[in-house]
Motif scaffolding. Structure first.
Motif, PDB file in Angstrom:
ATOM      1  N   ASP A 126      41.874  48.392  44.203  1.00 35.37           N
ATOM      2  CA  ASP A 126      41.584  47.260  43.327  1.00 35.37           C
ATOM      3  C   ASP A 126      41.223  46.026  44.144  1.00 35.37           C
ATOM      4  N   LEU A 127      41.990  45.753  45.189  1.00 29.34           N
ATOM      5  CA  LEU A 127      41.701  44.596  46.039  1.00 29.34           C
ATOM      6  C   LEU A 127      40.341  44.744  46.711  1.00 29.34           C
ATOM      7  N   ALA A 128      40.025  45.943  47.175  1.00 31.93           N
ATOM      8  CA  ALA A 128      38.730  46.167  47.825  1.00 31.93           C
ATOM      9  C   ALA A 128      37.583  45.987  46.834  1.00 31.93           C
ATOM     10  N   ARG A 129      37.789  46.424  45.579  1.00 28.38           N
ATOM     11  CA  ARG A 129      36.744  46.228  44.545  1.00 28.38           C
ATOM     12  C   ARG A 129      36.520  44.739  44.281  1.00 28.38           C
ATOM     13  N   ARG A 130      37.600  43.958  44.324  1.00 26.27           N
ATOM     14  CA  ARG A 130      37.494  42.527  44.027  1.00 26.27           C
ATOM     15  C   ARG A 130      36.947  41.725  45.198  1.00 26.27           C
ATOM     16  N   CYS A 131      36.956  42.300  46.387  1.00 25.68           N
ATOM     17  CA  CYS A 131      36.457  41.600  47.576  1.00 25.68           C
ATOM     18  C   CYS A 131      34.939  41.731  47.611  1.00 25.68           C
ATOM     19  N   HIS A 132      34.269  40.617  47.833  1.00 28.19           N
ATOM     20  CA  HIS A 132      32.807  40.625  47.870  1.00 28.19           C
ATOM     21  C   HIS A 132      32.280  41.313  49.126  1.00 28.19           C
ATOM     22  N   GLY A 133      33.039  41.279  50.199  1.00 26.60           N
ATOM     23  CA  GLY A 133      32.612  41.950  51.428  1.00 26.60           C
ATOM     24  C   GLY A 133      31.358  41.365  52.024  1.00 26.60           C
ATOM     25  N   ASP A 134      31.211  40.058  51.882  1.00 24.00           N
ATOM     26  CA  ASP A 134      30.014  39.406  52.401  1.00 24.00           C
ATOM     27  C   ASP A 134      30.409  38.339  53.408  1.00 24.00           C
ATOM     28  N   ALA A 135      29.551  37.376  53.622  1.00 23.83           N
ATOM     29  CA  ALA A 135      29.784  36.333  54.629  1.00 23.83           C
ATOM     30  C   ALA A 135      30.723  35.234  54.144  1.00 23.83           C
ATOM     31  N   ARG A 136      31.077  35.269  52.842  1.00 21.08           N
ATOM     32  CA  ARG A 136      31.974  34.233  52.333  1.00 21.08           C
ATOM     33  C   ARG A 136      33.375  34.395  52.921  1.00 21.08           C
ATOM     34  N   PRO A 137      34.085  33.280  53.151  1.00 17.67           N
ATOM     35  CA  PRO A 137      35.420  33.377  53.751  1.00 17.67           C
ATOM     36  C   PRO A 137      36.512  33.798  52.760  1.00 17.67           C
ATOM     37  N   ASP A 138      36.328  33.564  51.475  1.00 15.34           N
ATOM     38  CA  ASP A 138      37.394  33.906  50.530  1.00 15.34           C
ATOM     39  C   ASP A 138      37.469  35.421  50.374  1.00 15.34           C
ATOM     40  N   CYS A 139      38.725  35.892  50.392  1.00 15.40           N
ATOM     41  CA  CYS A 139      38.941  37.340  50.376  1.00 15.40           C
ATOM     42  C   CYS A 139      40.209  37.652  49.593  1.00 15.40           C
ATOM     43  N   PRO A 140      40.115  38.333  48.457  1.00 15.70           N
ATOM     44  CA  PRO A 140      41.293  38.661  47.663  1.00 15.70           C
ATOM     45  C   PRO A 140      42.296  39.556  48.403  1.00 15.70           C
ATOM     46  N   ILE A 141      41.823  40.326  49.356  1.00 15.83           N
ATOM     47  CA  ILE A 141      42.738  41.187  50.119  1.00 15.83           C
ATOM     48  C   ILE A 141      43.672  40.321  50.956  1.00 15.83           C
ATOM     49  N   LEU A 142      43.089  39.372  51.700  1.00 16.88           N
ATOM     50  CA  LEU A 142      43.912  38.477  52.519  1.00 16.88           C
ATOM     51  C   LEU A 142      44.775  37.574  51.655  1.00 16.88           C
ATOM     52  N   ASP A 143      44.236  37.129  50.521  1.00 14.87           N
ATOM     53  CA  ASP A 143      45.023  36.304  49.602  1.00 14.87           C
ATOM     54  C   ASP A 143      46.252  37.065  49.118  1.00 14.87           C
ATOM     55  N   ASP A 144      46.071  38.314  48.752  1.00 11.04           N
ATOM     56  CA  ASP A 144      47.192  39.129  48.278  1.00 11.04           C
ATOM     57  C   ASP A 144      48.221  39.330  49.383  1.00 11.04           C
ATOM     58  N   LEU A 145      47.756  39.648  50.589  1.00 12.66           N
ATOM     59  CA  LEU A 145      48.680  39.870  51.705  1.00 12.66           C
ATOM     60  C   LEU A 145      49.473  38.609  52.037  1.00 12.66           C
ATOM     61  N   SER A 146      48.840  37.448  51.852  1.00 13.34           N
ATOM     62  CA  SER A 146      49.527  36.196  52.169  1.00 13.34           C
ATOM     63  C   SER A 146      50.400  35.699  51.018  1.00 13.34           C
ATOM     64  N   GLY A 147      50.313  36.374  49.870  1.00 13.67           N
ATOM     65  CA  GLY A 147      51.119  35.952  48.725  1.00 13.67           C
ATOM     66  C   GLY A 147      50.445  34.919  47.847  1.00 13.67           C
ATOM     67  N   HIS A 148      49.223  34.588  48.162  1.00 15.41           N
ATOM     68  CA  HIS A 148      48.462  33.619  47.375  1.00 15.41           C
ATOM     69  C   HIS A 148      47.420  34.339  46.527  1.00 15.41           C
ATOM     70  N   THR A 149      47.233  33.862  45.330  1.00 17.74           N
ATOM     71  CA  THR A 149      46.173  34.416  44.503  1.00 17.74           C
ATOM     72  C   THR A 149      45.269  33.284  44.083  1.00 17.74           C
ATOM     73  N   ARG A 150      44.024  33.584  44.011  1.00 19.23           N
ATOM     74  CA  ARG A 150      43.047  32.589  43.569  1.00 19.23           C
ATOM     75  C   ARG A 150      42.612  32.945  42.151  1.00 19.23           C
ATOM     76  N   PRO A 151      42.474  31.954  41.296  1.00 15.93           N
ATOM     77  CA  PRO A 151      42.140  32.254  39.898  1.00 15.93           C
ATOM     78  C   PRO A 151      40.802  32.959  39.725  1.00 15.93           C
ATOM     79  N   ASP A 152      39.843  32.740  40.611  1.00 15.63           N
ATOM     80  CA  ASP A 152      38.517  33.350  40.450  1.00 15.63           C
ATOM     81  C   ASP A 152      38.365  34.652  41.217  1.00 15.63           C
ATOM     82  N   GLY A 153      39.428  35.081  41.999  1.00 14.75           N
ATOM     83  CA  GLY A 153      39.521  36.285  42.800  1.00 14.75           C
ATOM     84  C   GLY A 153      38.358  37.103  42.799  1.00 14.75           C
TER      85      GLY A 153
END
Length: 153
Positions: A126-153
């Motif tokens: 699920d986290l990998a599906r939500r990750c854009h995997g591009d040049a953008r720095p925001d990453c739902p995988i890292l957010d989840d691991l750090s305990g932070h979630t972003r509303p637009d994930g």
């Protein structure tokens, strides 16, 4: 086997059984020499016979025990469980109910671990599906691991 090793084996072979060096035992059982020494060190197998030069020698009973341990490890039994199983295996007065109880409990524990791992797999997928995997720095995988979630994930 080299002639010098063969003669050492013959010297140590008072019981008439074929004895094997640790390398041969490893090859015959698919258990590494390092693990054989470890199993001996923790008492899962008895201390090996030794030649006058100090080389370890293993008989057929040792090889059979090593194969038993290898198979039990392949089925995911812990060292403590293997110790219990070896005790039951060598006890002719054992009750098979004890062995079945141990195996059934282990199978149930494996079921729990499998369910936990499947949940981890689904989360990662699920986290990998939500990750854009591009040049953008925001990453739902890292957010989840750090305990932070972003509303637009």
């Amino acid at each position: 086997m080299a002639d010098s090793t063969r003669s050492r084996c013959a010297d140590a072979d008072a019981g008439g059984q074929d004895l094997h060096t640790i390398g041969e035992a490893a090859a015959l059982t698919s258990v590494s020499a390092k693990m054989i020494r470890h199993y001996e060190g923790i008492g899962l197998i008895p201390a090996a016979a030794r030649t006058a030069a100090g080389y370890r020698l293993y008989g057929e009973g040792d090889l059979h025990r090593l194969r038993f341990i290898r198979r039990a490890r392949a089925l995911g039994f812990s060292m403590k469980q293997i110790e219990v199983l070896l005790g039951l295996w060598s006890d002719d007065a054992r009750s098979s109910a004890e062995v079945k109880r141990l195996a059934t409990r282990h199978a149930e524990e494996l079921g729990v671990r499998i369910a936990e791992m499947q949940a981890m797999q689904r989360t990662l997928q699920d986290l990998a599906r939500r990750c854009h995997g591009d040049a953008r720095p925001d990453c739902p995988i890292l957010d989840d691991l750090s305990g932070h979630t972003r509303p637009d994930g």
